[in-house]
Design an enzyme around this catalytic site. Sequence first.
Site, mmCIF file in Angstrom:
data_model
loop_
_atom_site.group_PDB
_atom_site.id
_atom_site.type_symbol
_atom_site.label_atom_id
_atom_site.label_comp_id
_atom_site.label_asym_id
_atom_site.label_seq_id
_atom_site.Cartn_x
_atom_site.Cartn_y
_atom_site.Cartn_z
ATOM 1 N N GLY A 28 7.796 -17.028 -2.719
ATOM 2 C CA GLY A 28 8.913 -17.927 -2.433
ATOM 3 C C GLY A 28 9.035 -18.033 -0.929
ATOM 4 O O GLY A 28 8.734 -17.066 -0.218
ATOM 5 N N ASN A 32 8.148 -14.951 1.415
ATOM 6 C CA ASN A 32 6.861 -14.944 2.106
ATOM 7 C C ASN A 32 7.045 -14.680 3.596
ATOM 8 O O ASN A 32 6.323 -13.886 4.201
ATOM 9 C CB ASN A 32 6.152 -16.290 1.920
ATOM 10 C CG ASN A 32 5.946 -16.660 0.471
ATOM 11 O OD1 ASN A 32 5.979 -15.825 -0.412
ATOM 12 N ND2 ASN A 32 5.731 -17.946 0.227
ATOM 13 N N TYR A 100 7.416 -26.268 -11.676
ATOM 14 C CA TYR A 100 8.494 -25.284 -11.573
ATOM 15 C C TYR A 100 9.286 -25.130 -12.871
ATOM 16 O O TYR A 100 9.477 -26.096 -13.614
ATOM 17 C CB TYR A 100 9.481 -25.695 -10.473
ATOM 18 C CG TYR A 100 8.925 -25.621 -9.076
ATOM 19 C CD1 TYR A 100 8.936 -24.424 -8.366
ATOM 20 C CD2 TYR A 100 8.403 -26.752 -8.457
ATOM 21 C CE1 TYR A 100 8.443 -24.351 -7.071
ATOM 22 C CE2 TYR A 100 7.898 -26.688 -7.158
ATOM 23 C CZ TYR A 100 7.929 -25.489 -6.481
ATOM 24 O OH TYR A 100 7.435 -25.421 -5.202
ATOM 25 N N ARG A 102 12.860 -23.429 -12.822
ATOM 26 C CA ARG A 102 13.827 -22.698 -11.984
ATOM 27 C C ARG A 102 15.231 -23.293 -12.057
ATOM 28 O O ARG A 102 16.095 -22.938 -11.265
ATOM 29 C CB ARG A 102 13.355 -22.715 -10.528
ATOM 30 C CG ARG A 102 13.603 -24.083 -9.904
ATOM 31 C CD ARG A 102 12.992 -24.380 -8.604
ATOM 32 N NE ARG A 102 12.966 -23.420 -7.548
ATOM 33 C CZ ARG A 102 12.281 -23.632 -6.420
ATOM 34 N NH1 ARG A 102 11.614 -24.764 -6.260
ATOM 35 N NH2 ARG A 102 12.277 -22.730 -5.469
ATOM 36 N N ASP A 258 5.401 -20.493 6.100
ATOM 37 C CA ASP A 258 6.192 -19.273 5.927
ATOM 38 C C ASP A 258 5.657 -18.146 6.801
ATOM 39 O O ASP A 258 6.426 -17.414 7.439
ATOM 40 C CB ASP A 258 6.174 -18.828 4.460
ATOM 41 C CG ASP A 258 6.589 -19.929 3.516
ATOM 42 O OD1 ASP A 258 7.388 -20.797 3.928
ATOM 43 O OD2 ASP A 258 6.113 -19.933 2.360
#
Length: 306
Positions: A28, A32, A100, A102, A258
């Site tokens: 995520g 990360n 996804y 989520r 990230d």
Amino acid sequence: MKNIYFFGECMIELRSIEESLMRQSFAGDVYNAAVYLKRCFPAINSSIVTSVGQDNLSDKMIGVFAEEEIDTEFVFKHDTKIPGMYLVETDDVGERSFTYWRSDAAARYTMELFNDDAIAKLKCADMFFFSGISLAIIKSELRDSFWQMVWQLKDAGVQIVFDPNYRARLWASVDETKLLYDLALQVSDIVLPGIEDFNSIYGHTSFDHVKTFCKPYNIKELVIKDGPNGVLVIYDGEETFIDILPVENVVDTNSAGDSFNGAYLGSRLTGRSITDAVQLAAKAAGTVIQYPGAIIPKEAFDSIRQ
């Protein structure tokens, strides 16, 4: 010890490694970044602020946080929700696509589990980081409490850091995104926009476009990223442009931004110059994209560890 808190989400990652075979891990954007900061700068306390469930995978996720030496004091356990999940697939040139699950993940309810004692502890941080994805997943009725908390942290002297990291499918509309990003830019001391993200939201296509757009905000440190085309940093009004050496062996671009964020913020927390910070961050990102998956093997970072 320096302290940075990453607010957002960690998800269950499924990655196809061959036909009919997948590998499961955890990733995520803010997680990360927390991992790569810690790998580059072990002396910094890197913490994730999120919510998980009471299920077995949530327990395994927390175990992986511990393995990565990520502080888990603010990993809340929701009574009824579980982590989100996604499937990532990459094409022949390393570009990725995501599917996804989520929509009701535990991380969407993190602000519901906060209290004054938790906020008081966060006020002792050096930095508080959140992203466009962090904003998008917060339940709409909990957003006011998030902004109230962030302003309390800022007033306490915590540096507020925002990465716009835009995912269109998470937002009801571009207008909603613009409204929330305006609030984020108002409160942030450090902003790390990518030109690609700002192009999707505002139609910006250059360093000058992003710089001009951000000028009315009181941003102390603006780090504008354009992949291999370089990075422009504006710190207290002074501009520094750093060229980036393109990576030839691109396997998977997942987590490039990230890892850049984590290495850059770690560098700045430890007093490194803007140029040194960008160069280390680019080296981190360049290493990550040569491996599959969001979190690459630890030994790959041996040459980057500070």
